[in-house]
Design an enzyme around this catalytic site. Sequence first.
Site, PDB file in Angstrom:
ATOM      1  CE1 TYR A 195      -3.030  -3.038   0.640  1.00 57.48           C
ATOM      2  CE2 TYR A 195      -3.324  -2.267   2.964  1.00 57.48           C
ATOM      3  CZ  TYR A 195      -3.812  -3.286   1.827  1.00 57.48           C
ATOM      4  OH  TYR A 195      -4.665  -4.188   1.864  1.00 57.48           O
ATOM      5  CG  HIS A 221      -0.249  -8.731   0.665  1.00 62.74           C
ATOM      6  ND1 HIS A 221      -0.096  -7.355   0.577  1.00 62.74           N
ATOM      7  CD2 HIS A 221      -1.631  -8.921   0.321  1.00 62.74           C
ATOM      8  CE1 HIS A 221      -1.331  -6.996   0.497  1.00 62.74           C
ATOM      9  NE2 HIS A 221      -2.344  -7.591  -0.025  1.00 62.74           N
TER      10      HIS A 221
END
Length: 254
Positions: free
Chosen positions: A36, A94
């Site tokens: 992000y 992730h």
Amino acid sequence: MNLPRVGLGTMGIDEPAPIATALDLGYRHVDTARIYGNEAVVGEGLAESDVDREAVTVATKLWIDALAADDVGPTARESAELLGVDRIDLLYVHRPRGAYDPETTLPAMDRLVEEGVVGAVGVSNFEIDDLERAREVLDAPIAAHQTELHPLFYRSELIEHAREHGYPVLAYSPLAGGKVGEIDTVSEIAERHDATPEAVAIAWATAKDPVVAIPKASSERHLRANLAAADLELAADEVAAIDAIDREEELYPE
């Protein structure tokens, strides 16, 4: 992990004010990720809030380029520094792709728990086979599994696995990328409860124990609304009606 029914997803948040506002409103779980690019922003928001750091679960994720055994530790420590925390409460893989190897990645994450850099290890975007292998390799049980879950994309087998093995499922993108208001079934149920379709979508997800939702929001109005959705209770037939939606709209396919 014992997580609140609604936490804060932060993908796309690029300033600290929404983070601090969320905490001041009552959020106690904040989720970010290396990919992000906003761990420092989240850290600034944590620092700006008056909420006790120990009261907040801070989570981040290692991207697929940082999952080699030699990269796990340095990357996690860098994330902790960016977040301004001594310990990352929950650190995820992730995606099980790229440099991910359960035989080397997961032991490296276990070592971070032993060293106190990380509180617990979670996984994200895993399939059942991936989950089973992680359960075999990790020293401690899986702390959480994060997966896309909303009225247009729902995989019951992942929830059943979590229920069987005692870990929470974290529903990311529970508002279907803003599309829940376009779903007739959801809108009809919302009208019945004098609620928004977004609130119904969150209530539907969190009705599925052990699911918790982490919608992203920036404005105070949306932050308040998402948090309040945890108190909306749907009838069993309403949950079933949303379950029965003819769906297959995955926002973040592999």
